[in-house]
Design a protein around this motif. Structure first.
Motif, PDB file in Angstrom:
ATOM      1  N   ASP A  17      25.729   2.384 -37.264  1.00  0.00           N
ATOM      2  CA  ASP A  17      27.016   3.077 -37.278  1.00  0.00           C
ATOM      3  C   ASP A  17      26.764   4.579 -37.167  1.00  0.00           C
ATOM      4  OD1 ASP A  17      28.532   0.717 -37.609  1.00  0.00           O
ATOM      5  OD2 ASP A  17      28.179   0.773 -39.783  1.00  0.00           O
ATOM      6  N   TYR A  18      27.782   5.316 -36.716  1.00  0.00           N
ATOM      7  CA  TYR A  18      27.549   6.748 -36.568  1.00  0.00           C
ATOM      8  C   TYR A  18      27.255   7.408 -37.910  1.00  0.00           C
ATOM      9  CZ  TYR A  18      27.572  11.569 -35.416  1.00  0.00           C
ATOM     10  OH  TYR A  18      27.172  12.875 -35.299  1.00  0.00           O
ATOM     11  N   ALA A  19      27.833   6.899 -38.992  1.00  0.00           N
ATOM     12  CA  ALA A  19      27.553   7.476 -40.309  1.00  0.00           C
ATOM     13  C   ALA A  19      26.062   7.406 -40.623  1.00  0.00           C
ATOM     14  CB  ALA A  19      28.357   6.755 -41.389  1.00  0.00           C
ATOM     15  N   ASP A  20      25.388   6.329 -40.204  1.00  0.00           N
ATOM     16  CA  ASP A  20      23.939   6.215 -40.408  1.00  0.00           C
ATOM     17  C   ASP A  20      23.203   7.293 -39.611  1.00  0.00           C
ATOM     18  OD1 ASP A  20      24.237   3.855 -41.977  1.00  0.00           O
ATOM     19  OD2 ASP A  20      24.392   2.665 -40.131  1.00  0.00           O
ATOM     20  N   ILE A  21      23.645   7.491 -38.372  1.00  0.00           N
ATOM     21  CA  ILE A  21      23.022   8.502 -37.515  1.00  0.00           C
ATOM     22  C   ILE A  21      23.215   9.893 -38.118  1.00  0.00           C
ATOM     23  CG2 ILE A  21      23.112   9.572 -35.230  1.00  0.00           C
ATOM     24  CD1 ILE A  21      23.981   6.792 -34.161  1.00  0.00           C
ATOM     25  N   ARG A  22      24.423  10.147 -38.570  1.00  0.00           N
ATOM     26  CA  ARG A  22      24.728  11.465 -39.147  1.00  0.00           C
ATOM     27  C   ARG A  22      23.864  11.740 -40.378  1.00  0.00           C
ATOM     28  NH1 ARG A  22      24.718  15.420 -41.031  1.00  0.00           N
ATOM     29  NH2 ARG A  22      26.304  16.978 -41.515  1.00  0.00           N
ATOM     30  N   HIS A  41      21.514   6.895 -22.902  1.00  0.00           N
ATOM     31  CA  HIS A  41      21.699   5.534 -22.409  1.00  0.00           C
ATOM     32  C   HIS A  41      23.031   5.020 -22.927  1.00  0.00           C
ATOM     33  CE1 HIS A  41      17.704   5.326 -20.724  1.00  0.00           C
ATOM     34  NE2 HIS A  41      17.205   5.788 -21.861  1.00  0.00           N
ATOM     35  N   PHE A  42      23.447   3.876 -22.403  1.00  0.00           N
ATOM     36  CA  PHE A  42      24.718   3.284 -22.795  1.00  0.00           C
ATOM     37  C   PHE A  42      24.556   1.977 -23.553  1.00  0.00           C
ATOM     38  CE2 PHE A  42      25.650   5.492 -18.641  1.00  0.00           C
ATOM     39  CZ  PHE A  42      26.152   6.639 -19.234  1.00  0.00           C
ATOM     40  N   PHE A  43      23.338   1.464 -23.596  1.00  0.00           N
ATOM     41  CA  PHE A  43      23.033   0.218 -24.277  1.00  0.00           C
ATOM     42  C   PHE A  43      21.677   0.370 -24.972  1.00  0.00           C
ATOM     43  CE2 PHE A  43      25.432  -0.686 -20.417  1.00  0.00           C
ATOM     44  CZ  PHE A  43      26.513  -1.397 -20.921  1.00  0.00           C
ATOM     45  N   PRO A  44      21.422  -0.418 -26.007  1.00  0.00           N
ATOM     46  CA  PRO A  44      20.108  -0.353 -26.655  1.00  0.00           C
ATOM     47  C   PRO A  44      18.976  -0.634 -25.665  1.00  0.00           C
ATOM     48  CG  PRO A  44      21.650  -1.605 -28.023  1.00  0.00           C
ATOM     49  CD  PRO A  44      22.326  -1.373 -26.699  1.00  0.00           C
ATOM     50  N   LEU A  45      17.861   0.024 -25.887  1.00  0.00           N
ATOM     51  CA  LEU A  45      16.697  -0.203 -25.049  1.00  0.00           C
ATOM     52  C   LEU A  45      15.805  -1.309 -25.591  1.00  0.00           C
ATOM     53  CD1 LEU A  45      15.532   3.337 -23.899  1.00  0.00           C
ATOM     54  CD2 LEU A  45      17.143   1.758 -22.828  1.00  0.00           C
ATOM     55  N   TYR A  46      15.926  -1.628 -26.851  1.00  0.00           N
ATOM     56  CA  TYR A  46      15.184  -2.750 -27.416  1.00  0.00           C
ATOM     57  C   TYR A  46      15.972  -3.294 -28.608  1.00  0.00           C
ATOM     58  CZ  TYR A  46      13.327   0.875 -30.545  1.00  0.00           C
ATOM     59  OH  TYR A  46      13.190   1.927 -31.428  1.00  0.00           O
ATOM     60  N   GLY A  47      15.538  -4.453 -29.091  1.00  0.00           N
ATOM     61  CA  GLY A  47      16.344  -5.155 -30.079  1.00  0.00           C
ATOM     62  C   GLY A  47      17.479  -5.887 -29.383  1.00  0.00           C
ATOM     63  N   GLU A  48      18.534  -6.175 -30.101  1.00  0.00           N
ATOM     64  CA  GLU A  48      19.689  -6.869 -29.542  1.00  0.00           C
ATOM     65  C   GLU A  48      20.256  -6.069 -28.367  1.00  0.00           C
ATOM     66  OE1 GLU A  48      22.633  -8.772 -28.170  1.00  0.00           O
ATOM     67  OE2 GLU A  48      21.383  -9.735 -29.708  1.00  0.00           O
ATOM     68  N   PRO A  49      20.229  -6.601 -27.138  1.00  0.00           N
ATOM     69  CA  PRO A  49      20.626  -5.804 -25.974  1.00  0.00           C
ATOM     70  C   PRO A  49      22.091  -5.390 -25.972  1.00  0.00           C
ATOM     71  CG  PRO A  49      20.223  -8.079 -25.350  1.00  0.00           C
ATOM     72  CD  PRO A  49      19.738  -7.941 -26.748  1.00  0.00           C
ATOM     73  N   ASP A  50      22.930  -6.114 -26.697  1.00  0.00           N
ATOM     74  CA  ASP A  50      24.346  -5.748 -26.792  1.00  0.00           C
ATOM     75  C   ASP A  50      24.684  -5.213 -28.176  1.00  0.00           C
ATOM     76  OD1 ASP A  50      25.080  -6.457 -24.121  1.00  0.00           O
ATOM     77  OD2 ASP A  50      24.964  -8.563 -24.706  1.00  0.00           O
ATOM     78  N   GLY A  51      23.682  -4.677 -28.859  1.00  0.00           N
ATOM     79  CA  GLY A  51      23.907  -4.120 -30.189  1.00  0.00           C
ATOM     80  C   GLY A  51      24.681  -2.809 -30.137  1.00  0.00           C
ATOM     81  N   LYS A  52      24.943  -2.268 -31.304  1.00  0.00           N
ATOM     82  CA  LYS A  52      25.707  -1.020 -31.411  1.00  0.00           C
ATOM     83  C   LYS A  52      24.977   0.105 -30.673  1.00  0.00           C
ATOM     84  CE  LYS A  52      27.575  -2.193 -35.964  1.00  0.00           C
ATOM     85  NZ  LYS A  52      27.567  -1.837 -37.408  1.00  0.00           N
ATOM     86  N   THR A 235       6.720  14.408 -30.672  1.00  0.00           N
ATOM     87  CA  THR A 235       7.990  13.806 -31.079  1.00  0.00           C
ATOM     88  C   THR A 235       7.803  12.361 -31.499  1.00  0.00           C
ATOM     89  OG1 THR A 235       9.290  15.275 -29.659  1.00  0.00           O
ATOM     90  CG2 THR A 235      10.325  13.213 -30.328  1.00  0.00           C
ATOM     91  N   VAL A 236       8.200  12.086 -32.739  1.00  0.00           N
ATOM     92  CA  VAL A 236       8.227  10.727 -33.253  1.00  0.00           C
ATOM     93  C   VAL A 236       9.612  10.152 -32.991  1.00  0.00           C
ATOM     94  CG1 VAL A 236       6.528  11.284 -35.038  1.00  0.00           C
ATOM     95  CG2 VAL A 236       8.958  11.434 -35.575  1.00  0.00           C
ATOM     96  N   ASP A 237       9.730   8.824 -32.994  1.00  0.00           N
ATOM     97  CA  ASP A 237      11.043   8.230 -32.798  1.00  0.00           C
ATOM     98  C   ASP A 237      11.385   7.292 -33.942  1.00  0.00           C
ATOM     99  OD1 ASP A 237      10.214   5.431 -32.056  1.00  0.00           O
ATOM    100  OD2 ASP A 237       9.348   6.448 -30.331  1.00  0.00           O
ATOM    101  N   VAL A 238      12.680   7.193 -34.217  1.00  0.00           N
ATOM    102  CA  VAL A 238      13.195   6.302 -35.253  1.00  0.00           C
ATOM    103  C   VAL A 238      14.439   5.621 -34.716  1.00  0.00           C
ATOM    104  CG1 VAL A 238      12.241   7.534 -37.241  1.00  0.00           C
ATOM    105  CG2 VAL A 238      14.463   8.216 -36.328  1.00  0.00           C
ATOM    106  N   SER A 239      14.599   4.351 -35.083  1.00  0.00           N
ATOM    107  CA  SER A 239      15.725   3.566 -34.605  1.00  0.00           C
ATOM    108  C   SER A 239      16.575   3.108 -35.778  1.00  0.00           C
ATOM    109  CB  SER A 239      15.220   2.356 -33.802  1.00  0.00           C
ATOM    110  OG  SER A 239      16.305   1.580 -33.317  1.00  0.00           O
ATOM    111  N   GLY A 240      17.845   2.810 -35.462  1.00  0.00           N
ATOM    112  CA  GLY A 240      18.735   2.284 -36.473  1.00  0.00           C
ATOM    113  C   GLY A 240      18.484   0.815 -36.746  1.00  0.00           C
ATOM    114  N   PRO A 241      19.089   0.299 -37.833  1.00  0.00           N
ATOM    115  CA  PRO A 241      20.006   1.030 -38.709  1.00  0.00           C
ATOM    116  C   PRO A 241      19.337   1.830 -39.817  1.00  0.00           C
ATOM    117  CG  PRO A 241      19.924  -1.266 -39.373  1.00  0.00           C
ATOM    118  CD  PRO A 241      19.051  -1.151 -38.157  1.00  0.00           C
TER     119      PRO A 241
END
Length: 262
Positions: A17-22, A41-52, A235-241
């Motif tokens: 959710d955006y609150a998590d991102i914020r 991007h408009f869709f997740p790049l990994y994990g559930e392809p139709d996820g948030k 640069t390190v990367d982190v994914s939700g949630p």
């Protein structure tokens, strides 16, 4: 040229959710990172392809208001998704909202699903890189004509490692070159970038070297080798949630150790 080490974090806008991102953005700024990226991007790049998932540039506008000191940008904007003059004006506006903290990260694009579902022409790698090369002068011309002008020369980060075409565009236009790969790969491509700079009459020291270190837990010999090659932005990367920032703290401590000797 020896540049101070900088640490970036790519907060991937997926599966949350955006609150998590914020909350993640606030925590990264509080921890002391130098720059926060999302991606375009408009869709997740990994994990559930139709996820948030959420859109890049509206998010950057929100981050510009929500943060105070950290730089912000996309790693990277897809050149194909927006008219270059429009993108330039979007970047100029976010630059002003942030008080001069935007980095324009941009690349040629590659994720075919984005193109197919949003109605963009996918083309070929060559055509997309040619489009990027044509767009960058338009972006800079739009900034020069804008009223008000950008707050400063907006840094342009170009991502990609194509040795014949992409690195030529980097030599012509980039403030920062972002790449992936091991030290041997970065060394080879950096040397090729230097050759392109010589052809176009550019001092290669003007272009900061940047690498993505993914989810590397702690800096080690590989980071030290990258540093020896002149890389200064990691640069390190982190994914939700969850947006686990544990790795980030190791990299920030390493940055401070490295910079104490510069």
């Amino acid at each position: 040229m020896t540049r101070p080490v900088r640490i970036g974090v790519q907060i991937q806008p997926q599966h949350a959710d955006y609150a998590d991102i914020r909350r993640a953005v606030a925590a990264v700024e509080e921890a002391g990172a130098d720059i926060i990226f999302n991606w375009d991007h408009f869709f997740p790049l990994y994990g559930e392809p139709d996820g948030k998932h959420f859109e890049c540039w509206t998010m950057l506008g929100a981050w510009a208001e929500a943060t105070e000191s950290v730089q912000i940008g996309a790693l990277v904007t897809c050149n194909s998704y927006r008219n270059p003059d429009l993108l330039a004006d979007m970047a100029r506006t976010v630059d002003h909202i942030s008080g001069g903290r935007l980095v324009l990260g941009i690349g040629a694009g590659w994720f075919e699903r984005d193109y197919a579902e949003f109605g963009y022409e996918f083309g070929t790698p060559g055509s997309r890189i040619a489009d990027l090369g044509a767009a960058l002068p338009r972006i800079k011309a739009r900034w020069a004509a804008a009223n008000p002008a950008p707050t400063r020369d907006i840094p342009v980060l170009i991502g990609g490692g194509g040795e014949r075409k992409t690195l030529r565009v980097v030599a012509e236009h980039a403030t920062v070159w972002h790449s992936f790969g091991d030290a041997e790969t970065v060394a080879r491509k950096s040397a090729i970038l230097d050759e392109h700079c010589a052809v176009v009459g550019r001092d290669p020291d003007e272009i900061e070297r940047s690498v993505g270190v993914g989810r590397s837990g702690t800096p080690g010999d590989a980071a030290a080798r990258m540093r020896d090659l002149g890389v200064s932005l990691f640069t390190v990367d982190v994914s939700g949630p969850g947006y686990d920032l544990g790795r980030l703290r190791h990299w920030l401590a390493w940055r401070d150790e490295q910079n104490a000797t510069v």
